[in-house]
Scaffold this motif. Structure first.
Motif, short mmCIF file in Angstrom:
data_model
loop_
_atom_site.label_atom_id
_atom_site.label_comp_id
_atom_site.label_asym_id
_atom_site.label_seq_id
_atom_site.Cartn_x
_atom_site.Cartn_y
_atom_site.Cartn_z
N VAL A 7 0.90 -1.16 -0.05
CA VAL A 7 -0.08 -0.08 -0.02
C VAL A 7 0.88 1.31 -0.13
O VAL A 7 1.95 1.09 0.78
CB VAL A 7 -0.97 -0.01 1.34
N CYS A 20 -3.57 3.41 -1.51
CA CYS A 20 -3.71 2.78 -2.95
C CYS A 20 -2.94 1.40 -2.69
O CYS A 20 -1.94 1.35 -2.34
CB CYS A 20 -3.17 3.68 -4.01
N GLU A 21 -3.30 0.53 -3.37
CA GLU A 21 -2.78 -0.80 -3.49
C GLU A 21 -1.73 -0.63 -4.69
O GLU A 21 -2.18 -0.17 -5.81
CB GLU A 21 -3.76 -2.03 -3.89
N ILE A 22 -0.77 -1.21 -4.53
CA ILE A 22 0.33 -1.35 -5.62
C ILE A 22 0.07 -2.67 -6.54
O ILE A 22 0.16 -3.65 -6.09
CB ILE A 22 1.65 -1.18 -5.00
N VAL A 36 -1.45 1.95 -9.40
CA VAL A 36 -1.82 1.90 -8.29
C VAL A 36 -3.47 1.84 -8.24
O VAL A 36 -3.89 2.60 -9.29
CB VAL A 36 -1.52 2.85 -7.32
N TYR A 53 8.12 6.09 -12.01
CA TYR A 53 8.58 5.49 -10.76
C TYR A 53 10.17 5.41 -10.65
O TYR A 53 10.59 5.05 -11.56
CB TYR A 53 8.01 3.82 -10.88
#
Length: 89
Positions: A7, A20-22, A36, A53
């Motif tokens: 997260v 947010c979930e990755i 995400v 990223y």
């Protein structure tokens, strides 16, 4: 696409923080991106956010806003391709 169920908290419009979930990281046009998805979904839409990223040797990372429309389109197209490939398996 690689990733774990981690997260990350992002800051949205107006300074609202969103957990947010990755979903994973991926490469497009020789650049690294991360996808995400908000954990607290208030509707049925599965909204996915894409950021640039950058990961450091110590495991820390930065999410980078994508400000160029063409770059965003390239990253989105690659993410769509990855999801299509995953759904075919």
């Amino acid at each position: 696409m690689s990733g774990e169920n981690n997260v990350v908290t992002i800051e949205g419009d107006g300074g609202v923080k969103l957990d947010c979930e990755i979903l994973g990281t991926f490469e497009a046009c020789s650049k690294e991106y991360i996808a995400v998805m908000p954990i607290d979904k208030k509707d049925d839409e599965n909204e996915i956010f894409i950021y640039g990223y950058r990961e450091y040797k110590n495991g820390e990372f930065d999410l980078l806003d994508i400000e160029d429309d063409e770059e965003f389109e390239n990253a989105s197209a690659e993410l769509d391709r990855i999801f299509d490939e995953m759904s075919e398996k």
